[in-house]
Write a protein that holds these residues in place. Structure first.
Motif, PDB file in Angstrom:
ATOM      1  N   GLY A  13      29.616 -44.112  29.987  1.00 50.82           N
ATOM      2  CA  GLY A  13      30.211 -45.456  29.912  1.00 50.82           C
ATOM      3  C   GLY A  13      29.609 -46.027  28.666  1.00 50.82           C
ATOM      4  O   GLY A  13      30.578 -46.749  28.109  1.00 50.82           O
ATOM      5  N   ILE A  14      28.433 -46.246  28.470  1.00 53.02           N
ATOM      6  CA  ILE A  14      27.771 -47.048  27.417  1.00 53.02           C
ATOM      7  C   ILE A  14      28.252 -46.282  26.140  1.00 53.02           C
ATOM      8  O   ILE A  14      28.763 -47.019  25.024  1.00 53.02           O
ATOM      9  N   ALA A  40      36.891 -51.307  31.498  1.00 52.92           N
ATOM     10  CA  ALA A  40      37.019 -49.937  32.302  1.00 52.92           C
ATOM     11  C   ALA A  40      35.746 -48.982  31.954  1.00 52.92           C
ATOM     12  O   ALA A  40      35.355 -48.257  32.766  1.00 52.92           O
ATOM     13  N   PHE A  41      35.246 -49.349  30.696  1.00 52.46           N
ATOM     14  CA  PHE A  41      34.095 -48.485  30.478  1.00 52.46           C
ATOM     15  C   PHE A  41      32.948 -48.843  31.140  1.00 52.46           C
ATOM     16  O   PHE A  41      31.836 -48.332  31.438  1.00 52.46           O
ATOM     17  N   ASP A  42      32.738 -50.361  31.285  1.00 50.68           N
ATOM     18  CA  ASP A  42      31.804 -51.179  31.993  1.00 50.68           C
ATOM     19  C   ASP A  42      31.575 -50.614  33.459  1.00 50.68           C
ATOM     20  O   ASP A  42      30.624 -50.336  34.012  1.00 50.68           O
ATOM     21  N   ALA A  43      32.914 -50.290  34.047  1.00 50.55           N
ATOM     22  CA  ALA A  43      33.145 -49.921  35.206  1.00 50.55           C
ATOM     23  C   ALA A  43      32.637 -48.492  35.527  1.00 50.55           C
ATOM     24  O   ALA A  43      31.951 -48.102  36.424  1.00 50.55           O
ATOM     25  N   VAL A  44      32.616 -47.647  34.400  1.00 52.44           N
ATOM     26  CA  VAL A  44      31.998 -46.156  34.686  1.00 52.44           C
ATOM     27  C   VAL A  44      30.733 -46.406  34.458  1.00 52.44           C
ATOM     28  O   VAL A  44      29.772 -45.704  35.343  1.00 52.44           O
ATOM     29  N   GLY A  45      30.146 -47.300  33.695  1.00 52.80           N
ATOM     30  CA  GLY A  45      28.561 -47.509  33.757  1.00 52.80           C
ATOM     31  C   GLY A  45      27.906 -48.045  34.719  1.00 52.80           C
ATOM     32  O   GLY A  45      26.776 -48.054  34.816  1.00 52.80           O
ATOM     33  N   GLU A  46      28.760 -48.439  35.769  1.00 52.07           N
ATOM     34  CA  GLU A  46      28.157 -49.111  36.995  1.00 52.07           C
ATOM     35  C   GLU A  46      27.633 -48.068  37.847  1.00 52.07           C
ATOM     36  O   GLU A  46      26.366 -48.352  38.603  1.00 52.07           O
ATOM     37  N   ASP A  47      27.959 -46.711  37.571  1.00 52.54           N
ATOM     38  CA  ASP A  47      27.437 -45.544  38.607  1.00 52.54           C
ATOM     39  C   ASP A  47      26.306 -45.068  37.596  1.00 52.54           C
ATOM     40  O   ASP A  47      26.350 -44.738  36.497  1.00 52.54           O
ATOM     41  N   GLN A  48      25.302 -45.370  38.121  1.00 50.94           N
ATOM     42  CA  GLN A  48      23.894 -44.933  37.220  1.00 50.94           C
ATOM     43  C   GLN A  48      23.868 -43.614  36.766  1.00 50.94           C
ATOM     44  O   GLN A  48      23.218 -43.256  35.615  1.00 50.94           O
ATOM     45  N   SER A  49      24.246 -42.529  37.553  1.00 48.45           N
ATOM     46  CA  SER A  49      24.284 -41.234  37.186  1.00 48.45           C
ATOM     47  C   SER A  49      25.191 -40.879  36.188  1.00 48.45           C
ATOM     48  O   SER A  49      24.793 -39.991  35.471  1.00 48.45           O
ATOM     49  N   VAL A  50      26.035 -41.781  35.649  1.00 49.75           N
ATOM     50  CA  VAL A  50      27.021 -41.552  34.579  1.00 49.75           C
ATOM     51  C   VAL A  50      26.978 -42.751  33.653  1.00 49.75           C
ATOM     52  O   VAL A  50      27.704 -42.901  32.700  1.00 49.75           O
ATOM     53  N   GLY A  73      39.167 -36.099  37.978  1.00 56.48           N
ATOM     54  CA  GLY A  73      37.645 -36.227  38.574  1.00 56.48           C
ATOM     55  C   GLY A  73      37.315 -37.672  38.075  1.00 56.48           C
ATOM     56  O   GLY A  73      37.645 -38.349  37.440  1.00 56.48           O
ATOM     57  N   PRO A  74      36.317 -38.317  38.891  1.00 60.56           N
ATOM     58  CA  PRO A  74      36.007 -39.729  38.735  1.00 60.56           C
ATOM     59  C   PRO A  74      35.475 -39.938  37.498  1.00 60.56           C
ATOM     60  O   PRO A  74      35.977 -41.053  36.841  1.00 60.56           O
ATOM     61  N   LEU A  75      34.638 -39.178  36.843  1.00 63.07           N
ATOM     62  CA  LEU A  75      34.041 -39.515  35.432  1.00 63.07           C
ATOM     63  C   LEU A  75      35.294 -39.385  34.436  1.00 63.07           C
ATOM     64  O   LEU A  75      35.607 -40.185  33.446  1.00 63.07           O
ATOM     65  N   TYR A  76      35.968 -38.188  34.426  1.00 63.59           N
ATOM     66  CA  TYR A  76      37.245 -38.120  33.425  1.00 63.59           C
ATOM     67  C   TYR A  76      38.302 -39.064  33.676  1.00 63.59           C
ATOM     68  O   TYR A  76      38.764 -39.785  32.764  1.00 63.59           O
ATOM     69  N   ASP A  77      38.622 -39.327  34.907  1.00 63.29           N
ATOM     70  CA  ASP A  77      39.548 -40.600  35.179  1.00 63.29           C
ATOM     71  C   ASP A  77      39.206 -41.969  34.711  1.00 63.29           C
ATOM     72  O   ASP A  77      39.922 -42.761  33.794  1.00 63.29           O
ATOM     73  N   GLY A  78      37.839 -42.327  34.704  1.00 64.64           N
ATOM     74  CA  GLY A  78      37.386 -43.577  34.321  1.00 64.64           C
ATOM     75  C   GLY A  78      37.473 -43.698  32.894  1.00 64.64           C
ATOM     76  O   GLY A  78      37.680 -44.792  32.253  1.00 64.64           O
TER      77      GLY A  78
END
Length: 562
Positions: free
Chosen positions: A159-160, A145-155, A121-126
């Motif tokens: 990432g942070i 890679a963690f910054d990339a997860v944090g680009e989606d405001q909903s999750v 799933g997107p969150l787990y994969d990132g």
């Protein structure tokens, strides 16, 4: 958006297709077990069905999920690889296979699999990509890679938080604390708070860590209490929330499991929490979450086994043992549950929650004198009055009332109200008890009216109001709240019996007999024995007036037209 993304990561056990004739038996048995969350039976029957139809992708997926739920990851990955060879990617199989590679610390294998399209799933994969890069020693790429997860405001929070954990794992504690302190909207979980305490301690900032604890509104958690004691003693806390990539990926599973609880079926969250347990067997919080999910699904024996995994030396062992006892009671093993809590109470005599749990279990078993002793032990632990203590005095008051010591009961009821003056349960119980004792009727009714104001949709409390008005001879006024109480609790025998008495008092005798008949029909299945079926039968035979005369009571004055 967060809900939809988390749901996208939730792993499902699908409905299975109609099977070939020669596998119909095990297929149907496996399907039935799957629907009931009976993972052991599901794994047994589905494995049998697959021996006849080894290429069925939906049965492969369901069997993989069953094995993960049982924490049998070797078997899960073996089945998962069959499915991946056939389908290329699959969420359930992806979780099993990524967990197996992470357990072997095959970080390059994880990265290659993700690059080739394997997805949970997107969150787990990132997050998995970030930790795999960290495990491979590519720290800067991991942080990106963690910054990339944090680009989606909903999750963004995920990432942070995981970026901070990765920095701490690399012993870059200043940067980790900077990230956490600057994220004003980041609401840390209890485990996240513990991670930040460890980071501050590693920086030699014990005062800041203690100040952070002081601002948690008095959260009572064994792990936080232990951290406070060590900080106050001048000790340095080790950073052990995610000290390496394998532990980091375990945190991913745990965090997502926590996030989807309540949003999806518990069996979905269980897959994530089990992955956390597998990657980090000492992850007590993940173990407790898995056990609680088994309880929610009614899989009590699996819950009991899972709670038992928490070791004796853990700060969370009392919590685990109380959970194990609760699961035992739910499974019908009440005596074993009480024995478990009693043993725990001897081991932890100064733990309020344990003494309260023992009192509650004994009271539930109607062993009131023993329950009172447990509540006495709880009260003895109090150093000063606090509002939260009302529940202890309230519980002890109930036991005193049940063993016939009304003065002690009333004193504890009033102590509970002193600590929490508008607590509706206490107001109702004390008010109703006074009504039944024919004492202080005006005060009793006033208490119940306050309770109704606080909890207008509580059938028990609304019933007390109607019954109080009846006791005061205000029969017509009693009708409306008693009818409302029956609407709120239509199959409760006591409430229906009370309505029958009120209707009789206002001259509606046919309706009264109907309500008594309803009350009588519900006594066989009622959890409480407060409704006396023999007395109800007598009222049906001769009416309320005659029954009251036989009991030495004065019948209600009949309403006009009665």
């Amino acid at each position: 958006m967060l809900r939809s993304l988390l749901l996208a990561t939730a792993l499902t056990l699908p409905a299975l297709p109609a099977p070939a004739q020669d596998v119909a038996g095990p297929y149907l048995a496996g399907r039935s077990a799957q629907m009931q969350d009976d993972f052991r039976a599901a794994s047994r029957y589905l494995a049998q069905a697959l021996s006849h139809d080894p290429s069925n992708p939906l049965m492969l997926e369901a069997l993989t999920g069953a094995y993960i739920s049982l924490s049998e990851f070797d078997r899960a990955d073996a089945v998962a690889q069959q499915l991946l060879d056939r389908e290329g990617t699959n969420q359930v199989a992806g979780l099993a296979h990524l967990a197996d590679m992470a357990e072997a610390e095959d970080w390059e294998g994880i990265l290659s699999a993700l690059d080739d399209g394997l997805s949970v799933g997107p969150l787990y994969d990132g997050l998995a990509r970030g930790w795999a890069l960290a495990g491979a020693g590519r720290t800067d790429a991991a942080l990106a890679a963690f910054d990339a997860v944090g680009e989606d405001q909903s999750v963004r929070a995920f990432g942070i938080y995981h970026k901070a954990l990765a920095l701490a794992a690399a012993e870059r504690f200043e940067e980790a604390e900077a990230i956490l302190s600057e994220a004003d909207d980041l609401r840390l979980t209890r485990r996240g708070l513990e991670a930040r305490l460890q980071i501050l301690s590693q920086l030699g900032r014990s005062d800041a860590a203690l100040a952070l604890l002081d601002g948690t509104d008095g959260i009572a958690e064994p792990a936080l209490d232990a951290a406070r004691q060590r900080l106050e003693a001048g000790e340095t806390l080790d950073f052990d929330i995610a000290p390496d990539a394998r532990a980091g990926l375990a945190e991913v599973g745990f965090d997502i499991a926590n996030a989807v609880v309540g949003q999806t079926a518990p069996s979905y969250a269980l897959l994530y929490s089990r992955s956390a347990e597998f990657l980090r067997p000492g992850h007590v919080e993940a173990t407790l979450l898995s056990a609680a999910l088994f309880e929610e699904m009614g899989q009590y024996e699996l819950a009991i086994e899972t709670y038992a995994k928490v070791p004796e030396g853990s700060d969370m062992r009392p919590t685990a043992e109380l959970g194990r006892a609760q699961a035992m009671a739910a499974a019908g093993r009440e005596e074993a549950a009480i024995e478990t809590i009693a043993t725990l109470a001897e081991e932890y005599p100064d733990r309020l929650s344990v003494q309260m749990a023992l009192g509650d279990a004994l009271r539930e078993a109607r062993r009131f004198e023993e329950a009172q002793a447990a509540y006495d032990a709880a009260v003895d632990l109090f150093e000063r009055d606090e509002a939260a203590q009302w529940i202890v005095y309230f519980s002890r008051a109930i036991t005193s009332e049940r063993i016939g010591d009304w003065p002690a009961a009333e004193a504890d009821f009033r102590k509970a109200l002193e600590l929490n003056p508008e607590q509706p349960q206490v107001l109702n119980y004390l008010g109703y008890s006074l009504l039944e004792r024919r004492e202080k009727l005006d005060e009793a009714l006033a208490m119940i009216e306050r309770a109704v104001e606080a909890s207008p949709d509580s059938g028990y409390i609304v019933d007390s109001l109607g019954w109080g008005l009846y006791r005061l001879g205000r029969y017509q006024e009693a009708v409306e709240p008693m009818e409302r109480a029956v609407e709120l609790m239509p199959v409760d025998p006591v409430v229906n019996d009370h309505l029958g008495d009120v209707l009789w008092a206002v001259g509606r005798r046919m309706e009264a007999r109907f309500q008594w008949q309803r009350a009588l029909s519900f006594t066989e299945t009622a959890e409480s024995d407060e409704a006396d079926p023999d007395r109800i039968r007598r009222k049906l035979e001769v009416g309320l007036d005659k029954v009251l005369e036989e009991e030495g009571e004065t019948p209600p004055k009949m309403a006009d037209g009665g």
